[in-house]
Design a protein around this motif. Sequence first.
Motif, PDB file in Angstrom:
ATOM      1  N   ALA A 464      44.362  87.288  89.713  1.00 24.86           N
ATOM      2  CA  ALA A 464      43.345  87.924  88.876  1.00 24.86           C
ATOM      3  C   ALA A 464      43.596  89.424  88.753  1.00 24.86           C
ATOM      4  CB  ALA A 464      41.956  87.656  89.451  1.00 24.86           C
ATOM      5  N   GLU A 465      44.011  90.053  89.851  1.00 24.95           N
ATOM      6  CA  GLU A 465      44.221  91.500  89.820  1.00 24.95           C
ATOM      7  C   GLU A 465      45.288  91.890  88.802  1.00 24.95           C
ATOM      8  OE1 GLU A 465      45.526  95.131  92.867  1.00 24.95           O
ATOM      9  OE2 GLU A 465      45.024  93.132  93.658  1.00 24.95           O
ATOM     10  N   GLU A 466      46.404  91.151  88.802  1.00 26.19           N
ATOM     11  CA  GLU A 466      47.500  91.460  87.875  1.00 26.19           C
ATOM     12  C   GLU A 466      47.074  91.236  86.427  1.00 26.19           C
ATOM     13  OE1 GLU A 466      49.170  90.972  91.807  1.00 26.19           O
ATOM     14  OE2 GLU A 466      47.848  89.678  90.636  1.00 26.19           O
ATOM     15  N   VAL A 467      46.300  90.195  86.182  1.00 21.67           N
ATOM     16  CA  VAL A 467      45.851  89.906  84.816  1.00 21.67           C
ATOM     17  C   VAL A 467      44.874  90.977  84.336  1.00 21.67           C
ATOM     18  CG1 VAL A 467      44.542  88.291  83.379  1.00 21.67           C
ATOM     19  CG2 VAL A 467      46.235  87.425  85.017  1.00 21.67           C
ATOM     20  N   LEU A 468      43.899  91.291  85.159  1.00 19.45           N
ATOM     21  CA  LEU A 468      42.839  92.213  84.734  1.00 19.45           C
ATOM     22  C   LEU A 468      43.326  93.648  84.620  1.00 19.45           C
ATOM     23  CD1 LEU A 468      39.814  90.728  86.714  1.00 19.45           C
ATOM     24  CD2 LEU A 468      40.517  90.304  84.354  1.00 19.45           C
ATOM     25  N   ALA A 469      44.478  93.937  85.217  1.00 15.76           N
ATOM     26  CA  ALA A 469      45.052  95.281  85.073  1.00 15.76           C
ATOM     27  C   ALA A 469      45.403  95.592  83.621  1.00 15.76           C
ATOM     28  CB  ALA A 469      46.298  95.405  85.952  1.00 15.76           C
ATOM     29  N   PHE A 470      45.572  94.553  82.808  1.00  9.96           N
ATOM     30  CA  PHE A 470      45.875  94.748  81.381  1.00  9.96           C
ATOM     31  C   PHE A 470      44.605  94.973  80.561  1.00  9.96           C
ATOM     32  CE2 PHE A 470      49.744  92.781  82.856  1.00  9.96           C
ATOM     33  CZ  PHE A 470      50.736  93.342  82.072  1.00  9.96           C
ATOM     34  N   GLN A 471      43.443  94.892  81.210  1.00 10.93           N
ATOM     35  CA  GLN A 471      42.143  95.061  80.543  1.00 10.93           C
ATOM     36  C   GLN A 471      42.030  94.169  79.295  1.00 10.93           C
ATOM     37  OE1 GLN A 471      42.128  99.406  79.963  1.00 10.93           O
ATOM     38  NE2 GLN A 471      40.815  99.586  81.772  1.00 10.93           N
ATOM     39  N   PRO A 472      42.229  92.861  79.465  1.00  7.63           N
ATOM     40  CA  PRO A 472      42.238  91.959  78.306  1.00  7.63           C
ATOM     41  C   PRO A 472      40.840  91.638  77.788  1.00  7.63           C
ATOM     42  CG  PRO A 472      42.488  90.696  80.323  1.00  7.63           C
ATOM     43  CD  PRO A 472      42.476  92.156  80.734  1.00  7.63           C
ATOM     44  N   ASP A 473      40.803  91.304  76.491  1.00  9.55           N
ATOM     45  CA  ASP A 473      39.604  90.701  75.890  1.00  9.55           C
ATOM     46  C   ASP A 473      39.678  89.177  75.958  1.00  9.55           C
ATOM     47  OD1 ASP A 473      38.687  93.276  74.823  1.00  9.55           O
ATOM     48  OD2 ASP A 473      40.376  93.072  73.446  1.00  9.55           O
ATOM     49  N   LEU A 474      40.900  88.678  76.114  1.00  9.59           N
ATOM     50  CA  LEU A 474      41.133  87.237  76.103  1.00  9.59           C
ATOM     51  C   LEU A 474      42.240  86.922  77.098  1.00  9.59           C
ATOM     52  CD1 LEU A 474      40.909  84.338  74.824  1.00  9.59           C
ATOM     53  CD2 LEU A 474      42.646  85.094  73.171  1.00  9.59           C
ATOM     54  N   VAL A 475      42.015  85.893  77.916  1.00 10.53           N
ATOM     55  CA  VAL A 475      43.043  85.419  78.843  1.00 10.53           C
ATOM     56  C   VAL A 475      43.304  83.940  78.552  1.00 10.53           C
ATOM     57  CG1 VAL A 475      43.707  85.027  81.244  1.00 10.53           C
ATOM     58  CG2 VAL A 475      42.358  87.055  80.624  1.00 10.53           C
ATOM     59  N   VAL A 476      44.567  83.633  78.341  1.00 14.96           N
ATOM     60  CA  VAL A 476      44.983  82.249  78.120  1.00 14.96           C
ATOM     61  C   VAL A 476      45.800  81.819  79.332  1.00 14.96           C
ATOM     62  CG1 VAL A 476      46.284  80.670  76.658  1.00 14.96           C
ATOM     63  CG2 VAL A 476      45.058  82.595  75.624  1.00 14.96           C
ATOM     64  N   VAL A 477      45.291  80.857  80.075  1.00 10.29           N
ATOM     65  CA  VAL A 477      45.996  80.350  81.255  1.00 10.29           C
ATOM     66  C   VAL A 477      46.839  79.151  80.832  1.00 10.29           C
ATOM     67  CG1 VAL A 477      45.746  79.308  83.533  1.00 10.29           C
ATOM     68  CG2 VAL A 477      44.241  81.193  82.838  1.00 10.29           C
ATOM     69  N   ALA A 478      48.152  79.351  80.883  1.00  7.74           N
ATOM     70  CA  ALA A 478      49.109  78.297  80.509  1.00  7.74           C
ATOM     71  C   ALA A 478      50.110  78.141  81.648  1.00  7.74           C
ATOM     72  CB  ALA A 478      49.814  78.663  79.202  1.00  7.74           C
ATOM     73  N   THR A 479      49.550  78.001  82.848  1.00  6.51           N
ATOM     74  CA  THR A 479      50.356  77.988  84.064  1.00  6.51           C
ATOM     75  C   THR A 479      50.975  76.637  84.362  1.00  6.51           C
ATOM     76  OG1 THR A 479      48.232  77.750  85.204  1.00  6.51           O
ATOM     77  CG2 THR A 479      49.235  79.932  85.209  1.00  6.51           C
ATOM     78  N   GLY A 480      50.721  75.660  83.506  1.00  6.61           N
ATOM     79  CA  GLY A 480      51.369  74.360  83.652  1.00  6.61           C
ATOM     80  C   GLY A 480      50.879  73.575  84.844  1.00  6.61           C
ATOM     81  N   GLY A 481      51.711  72.627  85.256  1.00  7.43           N
ATOM     82  CA  GLY A 481      51.363  71.794  86.401  1.00  7.43           C
ATOM     83  C   GLY A 481      52.529  71.726  87.354  1.00  7.43           C
ATOM     84  N   ILE A 482      52.292  71.102  88.491  1.00  7.82           N
ATOM     85  CA  ILE A 482      53.363  70.866  89.447  1.00  7.82           C
ATOM     86  C   ILE A 482      53.441  69.373  89.719  1.00  7.82           C
ATOM     87  CG2 ILE A 482      53.282  73.145  90.503  1.00  7.82           C
ATOM     88  CD1 ILE A 482      51.506  72.022  92.686  1.00  7.82           C
ATOM     89  N   ALA A 483      54.630  68.925  90.062  1.00  8.60           N
ATOM     90  CA  ALA A 483      54.841  67.495  90.267  1.00  8.60           C
ATOM     91  C   ALA A 483      53.915  66.958  91.344  1.00  8.60           C
ATOM     92  CB  ALA A 483      56.296  67.243  90.650  1.00  8.60           C
ATOM     93  N   GLN A 484      53.375  65.768  91.090  1.00  5.32           N
ATOM     94  CA  GLN A 484      52.539  65.121  92.094  1.00  5.32           C
ATOM     95  C   GLN A 484      53.085  63.728  92.391  1.00  5.32           C
ATOM     96  OE1 GLN A 484      48.503  64.161  90.999  1.00  5.32           O
ATOM     97  NE2 GLN A 484      49.005  63.896  88.838  1.00  5.32           N
ATOM     98  N   SER A 485      52.752  63.228  93.550  1.00  2.00           N
ATOM     99  CA  SER A 485      53.193  61.892  93.959  1.00  2.00           C
ATOM    100  C   SER A 485      52.062  60.900  93.768  1.00  2.00           C
ATOM    101  CB  SER A 485      53.627  61.897  95.430  1.00  2.00           C
ATOM    102  OG  SER A 485      54.766  62.698  95.623  1.00  2.00           O
ATOM    103  N   PRO A 486      52.390  59.637  93.563  1.00  2.00           N
ATOM    104  CA  PRO A 486      51.344  58.617  93.501  1.00  2.00           C
ATOM    105  C   PRO A 486      50.713  58.437  94.875  1.00  2.00           C
ATOM    106  CG  PRO A 486      53.510  57.595  93.566  1.00  2.00           C
ATOM    107  CD  PRO A 486      53.737  59.071  93.433  1.00  2.00           C
ATOM    108  N   GLU A 487      49.522  57.886  94.897  1.00  2.00           N
ATOM    109  CA  GLU A 487      48.871  57.613  96.176  1.00  2.00           C
ATOM    110  C   GLU A 487      49.609  56.481  96.882  1.00  2.00           C
ATOM    111  OE1 GLU A 487      44.695  56.992  96.124  1.00  2.00           O
ATOM    112  OE2 GLU A 487      44.280  58.701  94.812  1.00  2.00           O
TER     113      GLU A 487
END
Length: 681
Positions: A464-487
């Motif tokens: 959050a600190e790194e993002v808010l340092a840009f003083q944005p009006d809009l934040v788009v989180v496109a951080t994707g996913g990470i591989a998961q295993s089946p149960e």
Amino acid sequence: MTSSKDPLLQPFQLKHLTLKNRIMSTAHEPAYSENGMPTDRYRLYHREKAKGGIALTMTAGSAVVSADSPPAFGNLHAYRDEIVPWLRKLTDDCHEYGAAVMIQLTHLGRRTGWNRGDWLPVLAPSPIREPAHRAFPKEAEEWDIERIVADYVSASERMQAAGLDGIEFEAYGHLMDGFWSPATNHREDQFGGSLENRMRFSLMVTEAVRKAMGPDFIVGIRMAADEDWEKGFSREEGIEIAKRLVASGTVDFLNIIRGHIDHDAALNNVIPIQGMPASPHLDFAGEVRAATHFPVFHAARIADVATARHAIAEGKLDMVGMTRAHIADPHIARKVMAGEEARIRPCVGATYCLDRIYEGGEALCIHNAATGREAEMPHEIEKADVRRKAVVVGAGPAGLEAARVLAERGHHVDVLEATGKAGGQINLLTRNPRRKEMVGIVDWRLAELERLGVAIHYDVYAGAEEVLAFQPDLVVVATGGIAQSPELDAGDDLVTSSWDILAGAVKPEGSVLLFDDNGGHPGMSAAEVIANSGAELELVSPERFFAPEMGGMNHVLYAKVFAERDVRVTINTRLMAVRREGNGLVAVLGSDYAGDVVRERHVAQVVVEHGTVPNADLYLELKPQSRNFGAVDYAALIGRRYPLAVKNPDAQFDLIRIGDAVSSRNIHAAIYDALRFCTLL
């Protein structure tokens, strides 16, 4: 090269019709019809190509002329009078932009199913089943032939009444060439045996239509001129068929293709996908043109302007079809004319478009989410009324598309990427050499972002600190996913993810069991890499068939590798647990259908593919600080209204998340998320 000298931009005179350049989209069925009619979605799809400067758009793939040719994949109903006003509206729209419009007509013959439409019997020259559509056809009787010829005439008259510039008959896996081919015509009457007899039906059609239409209506034929099949007709006989059609005086152009399409593997050779040779039949089409001295059109994975230009400059073709390329970018001709060839969105050969027709009932481009959605989604982005400062976190396909669209809207955009390279999961899938063309999805967007002046900050693991340092009006989180295993009941720590295999972090060794219950490209790509490594592989799926999320066109090349590498495929089976035994592993397998039946496999590795889990930490950290608390009004989003409500008026920024940062989906979904949100922000 100036426009005045570019071979692609020269006009072509086809009888009385002047085509303004040499670029066309050949007939294909996007399955956008409603009840067999080309309603607004269908019309707007073709209008966009006309707006983009194309000379000729060939609609339908194919429109059926008879009720006993039931639609196999959303075909238009050319046998119904109500199609006329719909087609007239489409034609008028395209004519407004100077594009000619034609339509492909056919009787599908055996290439359909009996349990659709009006449930009439499927027919063919001889009662030989087509593997792809599985119907057992009846042998066409003389009264069938007579009525179908009449149906072709009446359908053609409807097309003329709708104001179309011409028609094209399909003789490529359908009824017409079914009569030509020794593989599908075993008749002993006047329609079988000699080439003259085998051509009798098609000439009956073309002669009857020409007589009804008069000399000034353009009539062509898309035809296989070589079935490339020991059972079918040869190159020599195919060219002879073309010569006889020309000599009949009943057709005005030939649209040439090579091969047969009675099953998926054969169809892939006709319509190649990524990992296969580009424009494989171009030289052959040129040979037909040289042999017939007649106008020749052709399309088969001619995806780039350089190849299209070569085809015209070298006299191989008169009109070059860039059909899938126009699904990726309907404005190819306009960009060539404007000297912006480098800005053409590339077709990467994923063939999501064609596979999606059968799997999802509509053609969609893997990385142009506006195609097929022209009523709601723009191909050209409009400027926003209010300019904002936006931060996009993640430079995968979702993040890159969001940044592109926001920058086109006029917003100031910064992109933060945790790694040293853009691309996200695309960087994994391109580790499979056969799928390296997918990098075009990334490269095109990077070039667009450079043009738009968007800064990408690499190696920034943003909180959050790194993002808010840009003083944005809009934040788009496109951080994707990470591989998961089946149960699993046990052994979660003993399995390897498909990501590890694709990234090269883990090398396949010994005997490998791959459990895939995601059913798409990630598991299949890992399986292909494992198989090609020389390891012994068993692919296990809990589904009725493997990779149900992937269509037949892409299935072929995976299946080819599996057959060549002797991969064992086990369906209806689920991985329950893994345990260590000596130097190896034991995979415990069960079934949803017999809960008490357990089998074991002794292997060196167990690889799993179970989609992704959202990488949502940043989103959850920013959510309580945001103006909308991350909430989206879905009704507004769908209705194309501003979708973010003010729930925290003292906050400084709105927050959305897109793509796999929300849930495990695919590239198209990620790009569609970005486009549909960011065009409203």
